[in-house]
Design a protein around this motif. Sequence first.
Motif, PDB file in Angstrom:
ATOM      1  N   ILE A 134      -2.536   5.771   1.887  1.00 43.38           N
ATOM      2  CA  ILE A 134      -2.024   4.789   0.928  1.00 43.38           C
ATOM      3  C   ILE A 134      -3.132   3.787   0.617  1.00 43.38           C
ATOM      4  O   ILE A 134      -3.710   3.187   1.518  1.00 43.38           O
ATOM      5  CB  ILE A 134      -0.804   4.055   1.512  1.00 43.38           C
ATOM      6  CG1 ILE A 134       0.312   5.051   1.849  1.00 43.38           C
ATOM      7  CG2 ILE A 134      -0.302   2.982   0.549  1.00 43.38           C
ATOM      8  CD1 ILE A 134       1.450   4.434   2.672  1.00 43.38           C
ATOM      9  N   CYS A 135      -3.430   3.614  -0.660  1.00 40.84           N
ATOM     10  CA  CYS A 135      -4.435   2.639  -1.090  1.00 40.84           C
ATOM     11  C   CYS A 135      -3.740   1.550  -1.902  1.00 40.84           C
ATOM     12  O   CYS A 135      -2.842   1.841  -2.698  1.00 40.84           O
ATOM     13  CB  CYS A 135      -5.511   3.311  -1.936  1.00 40.84           C
ATOM     14  SG  CYS A 135      -6.444   4.584  -1.039  1.00 40.84           S
ATOM     15  N   VAL A 136      -4.159   0.305  -1.710  1.00 38.40           N
ATOM     16  CA  VAL A 136      -3.455  -0.807  -2.346  1.00 38.40           C
ATOM     17  C   VAL A 136      -3.830  -0.977  -3.809  1.00 38.40           C
ATOM     18  O   VAL A 136      -3.209  -1.775  -4.513  1.00 38.40           O
ATOM     19  CB  VAL A 136      -3.691  -2.131  -1.591  1.00 38.40           C
ATOM     20  CG1 VAL A 136      -3.135  -2.054  -0.178  1.00 38.40           C
ATOM     21  CG2 VAL A 136      -5.177  -2.505  -1.576  1.00 38.40           C
ATOM     22  N   SER A 137      -4.826  -0.240  -4.270  1.00 42.10           N
ATOM     23  CA  SER A 137      -5.210  -0.302  -5.684  1.00 42.10           C
ATOM     24  C   SER A 137      -5.884   0.999  -6.072  1.00 42.10           C
ATOM     25  O   SER A 137      -6.350   1.770  -5.223  1.00 42.10           O
ATOM     26  CB  SER A 137      -6.168  -1.475  -5.940  1.00 42.10           C
ATOM     27  OG  SER A 137      -7.399  -1.265  -5.265  1.00 42.10           O
ATOM     28  N   GLU A 138      -5.944   1.241  -7.374  1.00 38.52           N
ATOM     29  CA  GLU A 138      -6.652   2.417  -7.869  1.00 38.52           C
ATOM     30  C   GLU A 138      -8.150   2.292  -7.585  1.00 38.52           C
ATOM     31  O   GLU A 138      -8.844   3.306  -7.409  1.00 38.52           O
ATOM     32  CB  GLU A 138      -6.412   2.584  -9.374  1.00 38.52           C
ATOM     33  CG  GLU A 138      -7.015   3.830  -9.971  1.00 38.52           C
ATOM     34  CD  GLU A 138      -6.524   5.117  -9.321  1.00 38.52           C
ATOM     35  OE1 GLU A 138      -7.364   6.027  -9.105  1.00 38.52           O
ATOM     36  OE2 GLU A 138      -5.315   5.218  -9.028  1.00 38.52           O
ATOM     37  N   THR A 139      -8.639   1.067  -7.499  1.00 39.91           N
ATOM     38  CA  THR A 139     -10.049   0.838  -7.155  1.00 39.91           C
ATOM     39  C   THR A 139     -10.381   1.444  -5.798  1.00 39.91           C
ATOM     40  O   THR A 139     -11.382   2.142  -5.638  1.00 39.91           O
ATOM     41  CB  THR A 139     -10.346  -0.671  -7.145  1.00 39.91           C
ATOM     42  OG1 THR A 139     -10.118  -1.199  -8.443  1.00 39.91           O
ATOM     43  CG2 THR A 139     -11.770  -0.945  -6.715  1.00 39.91           C
ATOM     44  N   PRO A 156       0.677  -0.751  -4.167  1.00 40.39           N
ATOM     45  CA  PRO A 156       0.091  -2.089  -4.045  1.00 40.39           C
ATOM     46  C   PRO A 156       0.774  -2.918  -2.971  1.00 40.39           C
ATOM     47  O   PRO A 156       1.853  -2.561  -2.470  1.00 40.39           O
ATOM     48  CB  PRO A 156       0.329  -2.699  -5.430  1.00 40.39           C
ATOM     49  CG  PRO A 156       1.537  -1.991  -5.948  1.00 40.39           C
ATOM     50  CD  PRO A 156       1.456  -0.590  -5.405  1.00 40.39           C
ATOM     51  N   ASN A 157       0.140  -4.013  -2.599  1.00 40.48           N
ATOM     52  CA  ASN A 157       0.801  -4.981  -1.736  1.00 40.48           C
ATOM     53  C   ASN A 157       1.970  -5.597  -2.484  1.00 40.48           C
ATOM     54  O   ASN A 157       1.944  -5.720  -3.712  1.00 40.48           O
ATOM     55  CB  ASN A 157      -0.181  -6.082  -1.311  1.00 40.48           C
ATOM     56  CG  ASN A 157      -1.196  -5.592  -0.302  1.00 40.48           C
ATOM     57  OD1 ASN A 157      -0.854  -4.864   0.625  1.00 40.48           O
ATOM     58  ND2 ASN A 157      -2.446  -5.981  -0.468  1.00 40.48           N
ATOM     59  N   GLY A 158       2.985  -5.991  -1.728  1.00 41.75           N
ATOM     60  CA  GLY A 158       4.148  -6.602  -2.346  1.00 41.75           C
ATOM     61  C   GLY A 158       4.050  -8.120  -2.383  1.00 41.75           C
ATOM     62  O   GLY A 158       3.343  -8.728  -1.574  1.00 41.75           O
ATOM     63  N   VAL A 159       4.746  -8.719  -3.336  1.00 43.49           N
ATOM     64  CA  VAL A 159       4.818 -10.173  -3.422  1.00 43.49           C
ATOM     65  C   VAL A 159       6.262 -10.574  -3.721  1.00 43.49           C
ATOM     66  O   VAL A 159       7.047  -9.815  -4.291  1.00 43.49           O
ATOM     67  CB  VAL A 159       3.894 -10.759  -4.511  1.00 43.49           C
ATOM     68  CG1 VAL A 159       2.441 -10.426  -4.227  1.00 43.49           C
ATOM     69  CG2 VAL A 159       4.289 -10.266  -5.898  1.00 43.49           C
ATOM     70  N   GLY A 262     -10.308  -4.825  -7.251  1.00 45.84           N
ATOM     71  CA  GLY A 262      -8.899  -4.692  -7.580  1.00 45.84           C
ATOM     72  C   GLY A 262      -8.401  -5.709  -8.585  1.00 45.84           C
ATOM     73  O   GLY A 262      -7.344  -5.499  -9.206  1.00 45.84           O
ATOM     74  N   LEU A 263      -9.126  -6.808  -8.788  1.00 48.94           N
ATOM     75  CA  LEU A 263      -8.692  -7.819  -9.767  1.00 48.94           C
ATOM     76  C   LEU A 263      -8.676  -7.260 -11.186  1.00 48.94           C
ATOM     77  O   LEU A 263      -7.921  -7.743 -12.033  1.00 48.94           O
ATOM     78  CB  LEU A 263      -9.603  -9.045  -9.694  1.00 48.94           C
ATOM     79  CG  LEU A 263      -9.441  -9.906  -8.441  1.00 48.94           C
ATOM     80  CD1 LEU A 263     -10.548 -10.949  -8.361  1.00 48.94           C
ATOM     81  CD2 LEU A 263      -8.074 -10.582  -8.413  1.00 48.94           C
ATOM     82  N   LEU A 264      -9.486  -6.239 -11.448  1.00 47.94           N
ATOM     83  CA  LEU A 264      -9.499  -5.629 -12.776  1.00 47.94           C
ATOM     84  C   LEU A 264      -8.177  -4.942 -13.099  1.00 47.94           C
ATOM     85  O   LEU A 264      -7.863  -4.724 -14.271  1.00 47.94           O
ATOM     86  CB  LEU A 264     -10.646  -4.617 -12.875  1.00 47.94           C
ATOM     87  CG  LEU A 264     -12.062  -5.205 -12.868  1.00 47.94           C
ATOM     88  CD1 LEU A 264     -13.095  -4.088 -12.773  1.00 47.94           C
ATOM     89  CD2 LEU A 264     -12.300  -6.055 -14.103  1.00 47.94           C
ATOM     90  N   GLU A 265      -7.408  -4.595 -12.068  1.00 48.94           N
ATOM     91  CA  GLU A 265      -6.111  -3.950 -12.281  1.00 48.94           C
ATOM     92  C   GLU A 265      -4.983  -4.962 -12.416  1.00 48.94           C
ATOM     93  O   GLU A 265      -3.879  -4.610 -12.835  1.00 48.94           O
ATOM     94  CB  GLU A 265      -5.820  -2.997 -11.119  1.00 48.94           C
ATOM     95  CG  GLU A 265      -6.835  -1.882 -10.992  1.00 48.94           C
ATOM     96  CD  GLU A 265      -6.631  -1.056  -9.739  1.00 48.94           C
ATOM     97  OE1 GLU A 265      -5.469  -0.713  -9.427  1.00 48.94           O
ATOM     98  OE2 GLU A 265      -7.629  -0.776  -9.056  1.00 48.94           O
TER      99      GLU A 265
END
Length: 326
Positions: A134-139, A156-159, A262-265
């Motif tokens: 499991i990866c938290v972003s496509e990056t 992704p991480n949850g918020v 990951g900020l780009l996503e």
Amino acid sequence: MRVVVVTTSWPRNDEEFAGRFVADAVERLRARGVEVEVVARGLDGGVAASVRRRPWLVVPMLISLLRATRHAARGADLVHAHWLLTAAVARFAGKPFVVTLHGSGTAGRFSDVELARRHPWFVRALLRRARAVICVSETVASEMRAAGVANVIVIPNGVVIPDAPGAPAEPPEVLYLGRLSPEKNIDTLVAAVGDLNLVVAGDGPLRTLVPNGLGAVSHEEAGRLLERASVLVAPCEREGFGLAAAEAMAYGRPVVAAAGGGLLELVDDSTGILVEPRSVTAMREAVQKLLADPALRARLGAAGRERARERFGWDTVTDRTLEAYK
């Protein structure tokens, strides 16, 4: 279902950011009826820093972690390891296992992403037996696929998505929420917006650069700061995900983010402003533009909140995690 979560980062108190997203995920799984036992081991100053300074401490830590994990996993259905290092433990726990890779830039050359780039054979060997990576972003996921890792999925991480965030404070506040360390580009942050009613919450080795900073704050206090903020600044271009940015979006606050990782996503021209990494001028101009235009802040914040609701809400993230477990 009984799951053993293995991690080298776990919050020791409510004010500690490290591993907070792992603890939050465990809380949501337990609320769904999953029996979760946590096995956490770490080193003072962080595992990555200890690897650089005192590598001999890592082996006894891993041995201790493996013993505790094997004991906890006797009656478990599976093991869920967080970060690449704990995959070495999970694969010898005697149970099916999944691994979440966060790609944190804080670890430098020992981060999940950098290890995949520099030593793909090593990363493949660690993750070969994982039922899911499991990866938290496509990056992060793209780096793992490039290294030849199979069974890669993005969750992704949850918020938390607040029901109805209140109005931001007056005069407008610019918020930074996170660790105060060199890789977070704190020097750029202070030089760019230090005089623009900047509120800094977090701790770390560069605390002296923000003498008026709040230091480490509780989960609840972080929520209050996000509600008060008009703009959140995310200056690090090497984030594996960008949790503070995602939380700001959940509160309907626009984000000025360094264009990278990951900020780009998370951030684009519909939810905030991307700026050249480490550019004091670009960061300052972007923040000033948002502070001068309440209507623009409202429009970007509303779009960000909708994106956060769709992609990062805990119901969605927990559903997808349970699917991976099954």
